[in-house]
Design an enzyme around this catalytic site. Structure first.
Site, PDB file in Angstrom:
ATOM      1  N   LYS A  87       0.863  -1.181   0.000  1.00  0.00           N
ATOM      2  CA  LYS A  87       0.000   0.000   0.000  1.00  0.00           C
ATOM      3  C   LYS A  87       0.894   1.223   0.000  1.00  0.00           C
ATOM      4  CE  LYS A  87      -4.472   0.817   0.164  1.00  0.00           C
ATOM      5  NZ  LYS A  87      -5.570  -0.050  -0.340  1.00  0.00           N
TER       6      LYS A  87
HETATM    7  P1  NAD Z   1     -12.968   7.469  -2.767  1.00  0.00           P
HETATM    8  O1  NAD Z   1     -11.974   8.535  -2.557  1.00  0.00           O
HETATM    9  O2  NAD Z   1     -13.479   7.236  -4.147  1.00  0.00           O
HETATM   10  O3  NAD Z   1     -14.247   7.719  -1.825  1.00  0.00           O
HETATM   11  C1  NAD Z   1     -14.158   7.879  -0.444  1.00  0.00           C
HETATM   12  C2  NAD Z   1     -15.510   8.344   0.083  1.00  0.00           C
HETATM   13  O4  NAD Z   1     -15.473   8.410   1.502  1.00  0.00           O
HETATM   14  C3  NAD Z   1     -15.927   9.720  -0.401  1.00  0.00           C
HETATM   15  O5  NAD Z   1     -17.329   9.753  -0.625  1.00  0.00           O
HETATM   16  C4  NAD Z   1     -15.564  10.618   0.786  1.00  0.00           C
HETATM   17  O6  NAD Z   1     -16.338  11.813   0.823  1.00  0.00           O
HETATM   18  C5  NAD Z   1     -15.902   9.698   1.924  1.00  0.00           C
HETATM   19  N1  NAD Z   1     -15.213  10.042   3.170  1.00  0.00           N
HETATM   20  C6  NAD Z   1     -13.934  10.456   3.346  1.00  0.00           C
HETATM   21  N2  NAD Z   1     -13.680  10.693   4.629  1.00  0.00           N
HETATM   22  C7  NAD Z   1     -14.815  10.407   5.291  1.00  0.00           C
HETATM   23  C8  NAD Z   1     -15.187  10.458   6.654  1.00  0.00           C
HETATM   24  N3  NAD Z   1     -14.319  10.861   7.590  1.00  0.00           N
HETATM   25  N4  NAD Z   1     -16.449  10.084   6.986  1.00  0.00           N
HETATM   26  C9  NAD Z   1     -17.315   9.683   6.027  1.00  0.00           C
HETATM   27  N5  NAD Z   1     -17.017   9.611   4.725  1.00  0.00           N
HETATM   28  C10 NAD Z   1     -15.790   9.977   4.369  1.00  0.00           C
HETATM   29  O7  NAD Z   1     -12.324   6.146  -2.166  1.00  0.00           O
HETATM   30  P2  NAD Z   1     -12.716   4.627  -2.482  1.00  0.00           P
HETATM   31  O8  NAD Z   1     -11.794   4.133  -3.523  1.00  0.00           O
HETATM   32  O9  NAD Z   1     -14.184   4.518  -2.669  1.00  0.00           O
HETATM   33  O10 NAD Z   1     -12.267   3.919  -1.116  1.00  0.00           O
HETATM   34  C11 NAD Z   1     -13.136   3.799   0.003  1.00  0.00           C
HETATM   35  C12 NAD Z   1     -12.682   2.655   0.887  1.00  0.00           C
HETATM   36  O11 NAD Z   1     -12.690   1.444   0.117  1.00  0.00           O
HETATM   37  C13 NAD Z   1     -11.256   2.767   1.440  1.00  0.00           C
HETATM   38  O12 NAD Z   1     -11.211   2.140   2.700  1.00  0.00           O
HETATM   39  C14 NAD Z   1     -10.439   1.969   0.435  1.00  0.00           C
HETATM   40  O13 NAD Z   1      -9.224   1.510   0.983  1.00  0.00           O
HETATM   41  C15 NAD Z   1     -11.406   0.836   0.161  1.00  0.00           C
HETATM   42  N6  NAD Z   1     -11.167   0.101  -1.079  1.00  0.00           N
HETATM   43  C16 NAD Z   1     -11.135   0.729  -2.292  1.00  0.00           C
HETATM   44  C17 NAD Z   1     -10.961  -0.031  -3.438  1.00  0.00           C
HETATM   45  C18 NAD Z   1     -10.995   0.575  -4.818  1.00  0.00           C
HETATM   46  O14 NAD Z   1     -10.973  -0.176  -5.812  1.00  0.00           O
HETATM   47  N7  NAD Z   1     -11.094   1.883  -4.975  1.00  0.00           N
HETATM   48  C19 NAD Z   1     -10.771  -1.423  -3.355  1.00  0.00           C
HETATM   49  C20 NAD Z   1     -10.808  -2.028  -2.110  1.00  0.00           C
HETATM   50  C21 NAD Z   1     -11.010  -1.254  -0.980  1.00  0.00           C
END
Ligand code: NAD
Length: 424
Positions: free
Chosen positions: A114
């Site tokens: 990561k």
């Molecule tokens: P992203 O940046 O697209 O979206 C994040 C979302 O969370 C946004 O809507 C943001 O406004 C919101 N957010 C941020 N801080 C916040 C808070 N304090 N309280 C509430 N909401 C909050 O990110 P993503 O890619 O959707 O990732 C989200 C989660 O999923 C993370 O934990 C990431 O590690 C995990 N994840 C992502 C992927 C991927 O393919 N993108 C894969 C596996 C896991």
């Protein structure tokens, strides 16, 4: 340092401490040997970089970034890059360890990594974001490459950010290197289905979990925290499978309509106003309230450690599907388990993203691109097999789905680590 003093030195809600606690429990149940425990509970490599970026007004800011590889026994390191003001080494180490288990559970030939930069990307212009990304890519190029370590998008990093990284590492080499990152735009070797893959995977395992619990998805209500890539696609895919999405939130707060939200209206309103609040017919809720709503399914899809010992007693959902990494702390896990609430763990629930990232990497290496149908069928097969193997272990050992998933994953990594032996 002893393990106890090492733990005492970490902050109370340390993601790394939580990740190690989860591993320790699995190691105990698997009766892993002392050398394997010692190797697997630590990360393999951690690179910290401090690098200058020219800002639009002529100032120079120095940013701190990280790339951590947890384990490489099963293949090249794989894991996303996060741009967030709270990102630090502790968080990145935990996320790297979780990636190792996730890849092993999905049975794809990658180890875990990561990375991230401590920055609020919303405060940067597009040109500043590009310069920051390119310089960070150059700094971590010591580790990154198609055979060694392949980054991908995570919180606040997009397909465009991946394109800048791919271009930077290609300029350095003098030729195009599409396989250095995944989650790229289609035009430069991205994969069909990648932007939707994590949310699609969340919906596939949510259905499997409903079947296991005898819950009817067409009458089940859902609340989703986080409306970015994972949260918004999960919402859309769950709605397409019959679930009623009643509440969603982002960093600014959330909205709730017990009768169900029209997701197209939500997306259009968010595009128009930049906020979820103010959608006609929906009540505003805080992120804390959203987690405790009377719904059947809760999908935390934002950041880690949001369900803790402090609020686990008030969660009303029967099923929690971890779209985010690490949203439920080990103390909260124990409380939810005692209360009969099923948790589909992150390393299973959100493995769809890395699975299609693997497909993207294979397509790039072969320069041969697949149809979206092929990708979605293969993704569903991987997710459903991982769910079945997790459930089988959980039932056989009478443990939670999280421990079931850990038993499958840690066993695979332990076997690979053990058979390779210790160099020299
Ligand atoms: P992203 O940046 O697209 O979206 C994040 C979302 O969370 C946004 O809507 C943001 O406004 C919101 N957010 C941020 N801080 C916040 C808070 N304090 N309280 C509430 N909401 C909050 O990110 P993503 O890619 O959707 O990732 C989200 C989660 O999923 C993370 O934990 C990431 O590690 C995990 N994840 C992502 C992927 C991927 O393919 N993108 C894969 C596996 C896991």
């Amino acid at each position: 340092m002893t393990l106890a003093s090492e733990a005492a030195a970490l902050p109370a809600e340390s993601a790394w401490r939580n990740a190690q606690r989860q591993f320790d429990r699995a190691a105990e149940l698997l009766d892993l040997t002392q050398p394997l425990r010692a190797i697997l509970r630590e990360v393999h490599r951690e690179l910290v970089v401090h690098f200058p970026v020219k800002m639009d007004d002529g100032r120079v800011e120095v940013y701190t970034g990280f790339r951590v590889q947890h384990n490489l026994a099963r293949g090249p390191a794989k894991g996303g890059l996060r741009f967030h003001p709270d990102t630090d080494l502790d968080e990145v180490k935990a996320l790297a360890m979780w990636m190792t288990w996730k890849c092993a559970l999905a049975n794809i030939p990658f180890g875990g990594a990561k990375g991230g930069v401590t920055v609020d990307p919303q405060a940067l212009s597009r040109a500043e974001l590009e310069r920051l990304t390119r310089r960070f890519a150059s700094e971590i190029s010591l580790l990154v490459g198609p055979a060694s370590d392949i980054p991908a998008p995570d919180v606040n990093t997009s397909a465009q950010v991946m394109a800048w990284i791919m271009d930077t590492l290609s300029m350095d080499a003098g030729y195009s290197r599409p396989a250095v990152v995944t989650g790229k735009p289609l035009a430069i070797g991205g994969s069909r289905g990648r932007p939707e893959a994590t949310g699609r995977g969340v919906s596939i395992v949510a259905l499997d979990a409903c079947r296991r619990l005898g819950m009817d998805p067409t009458t089940a209500t859902v609340a989703i925290q986080g409306f970015g890539n994972v949260g918004s696609v999960s919402a859309r895919m769950l709605a397409a499978r019959g679930f009623r999405v009643c509440a969603v939130s982002d960093v600014n707060g959330g909205i709730h309509n017990p009768g169900g939200l029209e997701l197209e209206e939500v997306e259009a309103h968010l595009r128009r106003t930049g906020r979820l609040a103010g959608l006609p017919g929906a009540r505003e809720v805080s992120n804390a309230e959203l987690l405790e709503l009377p719904v059947d399914v809760l999908v935390p899809a934002a950041l880690e450690s949001v369900i803790t010992a402090g609020n686990a007693g008030r969660i009303q959902a029967r099923l929690v599907v971890e779209g985010a990494n690490g949203p439920v702390t080990p103390d909260a896990d124990a409380i939810l388990e005692r209360r009969g609430i099923t948790v589909v763990p992150d390393i299973l629930a959100n493995a769809g993203g890395v699975t299609v990232s693997y497909f993207e990497w294979v397509q790039d290496l072969q320069s041969f691109f697949w149809d979206e149908d092929d990708i979605n069928i293969k993704l569903e097969r991987v997710m459903r097999r991982a769910f079945a193997e997790t459930a089988e272990q959980a039932d056989a050992r009478r443990v939670s789905l999280r421990m079931g998933a850990y038993l499958v994953a840690v066993q695979r990594v332990a076997e690979a680590t053990s058979v390779r032996g210790i160099f020299p």
